[in-house]
Each structure stands twice: as C-alpha cells, then as structure tokens.
Scaffold this active site. Structure first.
Site, PDB file in Angstrom:
ATOM      1  N   HIS A 110       6.810 -26.836   0.500  1.00  0.00           N
ATOM      2  CA  HIS A 110       6.086 -27.903  -0.175  1.00  0.00           C
ATOM      3  C   HIS A 110       4.976 -27.356  -1.061  1.00  0.00           C
ATOM      4  O   HIS A 110       4.065 -28.089  -1.441  1.00  0.00           O
ATOM      5  CB  HIS A 110       5.525 -28.883   0.864  1.00  0.00           C
TER       6      HIS A 110
ATOM      7  N   LYS B  41     -13.117   2.257  -2.145  1.00  0.00           N
ATOM      8  CA  LYS B  41     -14.072   2.569  -1.060  1.00  0.00           C
ATOM      9  C   LYS B  41     -15.224   3.401  -1.617  1.00  0.00           C
ATOM     10  O   LYS B  41     -16.398   3.111  -1.377  1.00  0.00           O
ATOM     11  CB  LYS B  41     -13.380   3.399   0.036  1.00  0.00           C
TER      12      LYS B  41
ATOM     13  N   GLU C 235       0.830  -1.206   0.000  1.00  0.00           N
ATOM     14  CA  GLU C 235       0.000   0.000   0.000  1.00  0.00           C
ATOM     15  C   GLU C 235       0.869   1.262   0.000  1.00  0.00           C
ATOM     16  O   GLU C 235       0.455   2.301  -0.494  1.00  0.00           O
ATOM     17  CB  GLU C 235      -0.925  -0.040   1.236  1.00  0.00           C
TER      18      GLU C 235
HETATM   19  O1  PA5 Z   1      -3.023   1.947   5.822  1.00  0.00           O
HETATM   20  C1  PA5 Z   1      -4.118   2.426   5.677  1.00  0.00           C
HETATM   21  O2  PA5 Z   1      -4.334   3.644   5.776  1.00  0.00           O
HETATM   22  C2  PA5 Z   1      -5.329   1.555   5.368  1.00  0.00           C
HETATM   23  O3  PA5 Z   1      -5.003   0.254   5.076  1.00  0.00           O
HETATM   24  C3  PA5 Z   1      -6.255   1.570   6.565  1.00  0.00           C
HETATM   25  O4  PA5 Z   1      -5.604   1.035   7.681  1.00  0.00           O
HETATM   26  C4  PA5 Z   1      -7.546   0.797   6.294  1.00  0.00           C
HETATM   27  O5  PA5 Z   1      -8.144   1.227   5.095  1.00  0.00           O
HETATM   28  C5  PA5 Z   1      -8.522   0.996   7.446  1.00  0.00           C
HETATM   29  O6  PA5 Z   1      -8.743   2.348   7.646  1.00  0.00           O
HETATM   30  P1  PA5 Z   1      -9.328   2.923   8.993  1.00  0.00           P
HETATM   31  O7  PA5 Z   1      -8.378   2.633  10.089  1.00  0.00           O
HETATM   32  O8  PA5 Z   1      -9.477   4.372   8.737  1.00  0.00           O
HETATM   33  O9  PA5 Z   1     -10.631   2.244   9.216  1.00  0.00           O
END
Ligand code: PA5
Length: 473
Positions: free
Chosen positions: A325, A439, A296
């Site tokens: 494996h 989203k 990410e």
């Molecule tokens: O790293 C990030 O920002 C995302 O992966 C969030 O952790 C994830 O989308 C969840 O978001 P939130 O903590 O706002 O619910």
C-alpha cells in the site's frame, strides 16, 4: 535425528522463460558465467577462515565460547530485568533481526514470567532524545549493558559507554562493573583495554570477522542466548546452509546462483535496485540486516586491482503486505531497474481465524472462515503475480517455518551470496572506506586533536561554502 527443512530459493520469476524474454535472465546468460562462478566458488572455499572470511567457520569453531556465552546468559537472566546492547551497524542489526525473528513479536511488553529472559533494547543510534527516553523506562540498577564494538573505537558506541558507565557509577555504586559486558576485538581499540582495566566480563569478535559478518559470533549469540534463543540451532542451520554451498555448480549451490543472477542483473541489465520484502513481521528486520550487508559490502568505487568502477546494487527494505500500500505501485509500473526478493514463510507459528460476519456485504463476508496467515499468503501470491504480469523480476526465499535453524540458514546464505558476488565483481566486499571517511570527517568536526583528524579539518575547511541563494527559509 530429525532433519530440519531447508530454505528454498525460487528464481523462476527472474528467468526469461517465465517472466518474458525481454525482461528476464536466460539460462544462456547463466551458462556464460559458469566458469567465472566456479572460480568464485573455489576462491571463497580456498580463503575460508582466513583474511576477512573468519565468519565461514563460526558454525564450527566456537565450542568453548558457546558454553561461556550460555553460562553468562544464564547469569544475566537470573539477575537483570533489562539487557541493553550499545552498538551500531554490524554490532546491532543482527541482534535486532534475530530477536525479532525468533522471539515473541511483543517480547518486551510481555510480563517477565512469559519472557525467556530480560527485556532487550538495542540502541543503535545516538539521538539524545532516544537515549534519555531509554533511561526513562529502565532502572539502570536492574540493567546489564552489552557494549559491542569490533573496532573498540566507534565514537557513537564509546559515547554511549561514557554516559552509561558514569550513570552506573552513580546509581549502582560499588560493583557497577558487573553491569557491563564488552564484546570487542582481542587487541584492537580501547574497549578491550577498558574491559581489562575495569574487570568487565568480555567476549571477543575474531579478528577475521568484520562487523556485518559478525552475527554468528558473540556479537549476536550473547544477546540471543540472553533472550532464550537456541544459539546452537542457529549455528546448526548455518552449517546446513554451508553444506549446500560446498557445491561448485551454481544450479546446486543456492548462494552461488543468487550471486550469479544478481551480478548478471547488475552488470548486463542495469538492474541496480534490490528490494527485500519479507511477508512476515518476524522477518521484518532481516531486511535491515541484509541491506547493510549488501550495500556496505558491494557498493565500491574500485576493483581489487584499483580500477575505477562505482558498482553496487541499492538495497531497499520493504514489508509485505504493509508496503503493497505504499511502494508496490512503483515496483509494478516504475523503471525496470529492480529485483524484488520475497521472504515467504511456509507455515506461521501461530495463526488467527477470521470469523464469519457482515453477510450482507459479500466483499467482506468472503473473508470469514479464512485465517490472517492465509490472507497474507494470498496477498504475497497476488503481488508476485502482479509483478510477473508487468514483466518485473522477483524471486522468493521460502522458510518452511521461522526457527533458529532456518534463520541460521538464511543468515549464512546471504553472507555467502555476498562473498561470491564480491568475487564475481572483483571488488573487496569486506572493507568500507566510504564509511571510514565519514567517521574521520565527523571526528575532525568534533575537534579530535590527533594528526589525521587535524589534517581532515584543514581539508574540510576548503570545501565550497555554497551560496545563500540555495538556502531558502
Ligand atoms: O560492517 C561494518 O564493519 C560496520 O558497519 C561496523 O559494523 C560499524 O561501523 C560498527 O563498527 P564497530 O563494531 O567497530 O563499532
């Protein structure tokens, strides 16, 4: 004071003088990047604690918060049989990884007197069957729910909140609010408003700490403390790694060296896959946590100046020896597009003897008198060698022992390496527009009436319908 052992980054098997000139990275390639690496280091150091780099200071600036977390953890332990985290992505993967690393591997199945806290469940998906299965095995009246969302707006987590709060009102009745703890941004989103309205206990995720960098904030520290993990040691470990990462010379700063080598592999050698392969079940979910962090943060389509790039390494999770494996055949003979990162443990906290027996079968009998830990480590060495022999790059992170201190080091090491890699690649490692797009599109599908979702609905109506010929069945 006892000095805790440091984790060791061994990059021998990435280097051309070990793995072979045609396959590895030469010292000259690293030297050519040195000025860039030093500049990346200075940029990260200069921005510490600001913008999205608030996580760099978490080992140092949570004094009162730690006391509050420990107090709340004690209160939870004295009152509840289960502690359920409702969260997703960065709000879940860290708590899962740290619990697996530092508590009994069958923690939830142990009798209460042998556990250091309530059972822990981290619900990071909204599969309805999973939610109902959870409700089949916990008594909500004896359960504390920790709703964790940095943005305070994530649909998955807020739907879980709606289900659980209704259930608590029905089952626990008056005082149901005692069963909820919110962890969220101080201002943004709806969760903080709800927490204040209902009077939930709550903790803040600092505004300068993004989801995937939040494990050392209350997001990760509260569940860990509730389950009896020494959160101060975790932070001390992170601080110890931070001290090692103050060096500007990549050969002295492990996270900087890691970032430089991965970026060289990506940009100069087309090595676009990074396999994270712990040789310890305790570190199994570290791979999941790492995969989110790396993917990410570094998978981006533009540079910070807006130039189109489409960069990023695909992280893959694997487990030694299990995946020897299943995946190893591909890693030794498939395309030369991968680096395997081994997480190796110096000494297991416990070991199991293999008894002598089957003397008439020499291929079985030779195992007698060894331990499972020895066998596992021998298999690590075998895999490392098989990759080397096939001219495949690998590296090893050795944790002398899995402890709160070394896990703190490991978390901080990967976060620092990610920040450096973002600098070297000149991308924004702290945003996630690709995730936001999905989203918004899913809210639009669900018919959220706000302006931006209505626009997205219109846009989505224009997507190609596809052909019936491509749908079989
Ligand atoms: O790293 C990030 O920002 C995302 O992966 C969030 O952790 C994830 O989308 C969840 O978001 P939130 O903590 O706002 O619910």
């Amino acid at each position: 004071m006892k000095k805790e052992a440091g984790i060791v980054l061994d990059v021998n098997h990435l280097m051309s003088d070990v793995v072979g000139a045609q396959y590895g990275i030469s010292r000259e390639m690293v030297a050519d990047r040195e000025a860039q690496a030093r500049a990346a280091h200075r940029a990260v150091q200069k921005a510490r604690g600001t913008g999205w780099l608030g996580w760099t200071e978490l080992p140092y600036n949570q004094g009162e918060i730690l006391a509050e977390i420990e107090k709340t953890a004690e209160w939870v332990r004295g009152r509840f049989e289960n502690f359920v985290v409702l969260g997703i992505g960065g709000s879940a993967l860290g708590p899962i990884a740290v619990q697996q690393a530092l508590n009994h591997l069958r923690y939830n199945e142990l009798p209460a007197r042998q556990r250091k806290g309530p059972r822990l469940y981290v619900e990071d998906n909204i599969d309805p069957e999973r939610m109902l299965a959870l409700l089949d095995v916990i008594d909500t009246r004896k359960t504390c729910f920790n709703v964790v969302t940095k943005s305070g707006a994530t649909a998955e987590t807020m739907s879980q909140y709606l289900i659980i709060s209704r259930l608590l009102q029905e089952k626990a009745g008056e005082g149901w609010q005692e069963h909820m703890i919110a962890t969220t941004d101080r201002e943004k989103g709806n969760l903080i408003r709800l927490a204040k309205k209902e009077g939930f206990r709550h903790f803040f995720v600092p505004s300068s700490v993004g989801g995937r960098f939040s494990e050392l904030s209350p997001v990760g520290l509260l569940p860990a403390a509730v389950c009896g993990i020494d959160i101060r040691e975790l932070l001390k470990g992170a601080a110890a790694m931070d001290a090692r990462c103050r060096e500007e010379d990549p050969w002295k700063n492990p996270a900087l060296l890691e970032a430089v080598l991965q970026v060289i592999a990506m940009e100069e050698m087309g090595v676009n896959v990074l396999v994270m392969m712990p040789y310890a079940d305790s570190l199994k979910y570290m791979a999941d946590w790492f995969c989110q962090l790396w993917a990410e943060s570094l998978g981006k389509n533009v540079t910070r100046k807006g130039m189109a790039v489409n960069v990023g390494q695909t992280p893959v999770k694997s487990l030694g020896v299990t995946d020897q494996h299943s995946q190893l055949q591909l890693y030794t003979e498939g395309p030369y597009d991968k680096i395997v990162t081994f997480l190796r443990v110096g000494a297991f906290r416990e070991d199991a003897d293999i008894p002598h027996g089957c003397e008439e079968f020499p291929d079985v009998a030779f195992l007698g008198g060894k331990t499972l830990g020895q066998l596992l480590d021998a298999e690590f060495k075998g895999t490392q060698y098989a990759l080397l022999r096939a001219g495949r790059m690998s590296q090893t992170l050795l944790l002398p022992v899995v402890s709160a201190h070394t896990v703190g080091q490991l978390l901080y090491f990967f976060m620092m390496a990610t920040a450096y890699a973002g600098e070297l690649m000149d991308i924004d490692a702290f945003n996630q527009p690709g995730v936001e797009e999905s989203k918004i599109a899913s809210y639009a599908v669900l018919g959220n009436d706000a302006e931006k979702y209505r626009k997205k609905q219109e846009e989505m109506a224009g997507q190609p319908e596809g052909s019936a010929a491509y749908r079989l069945g």
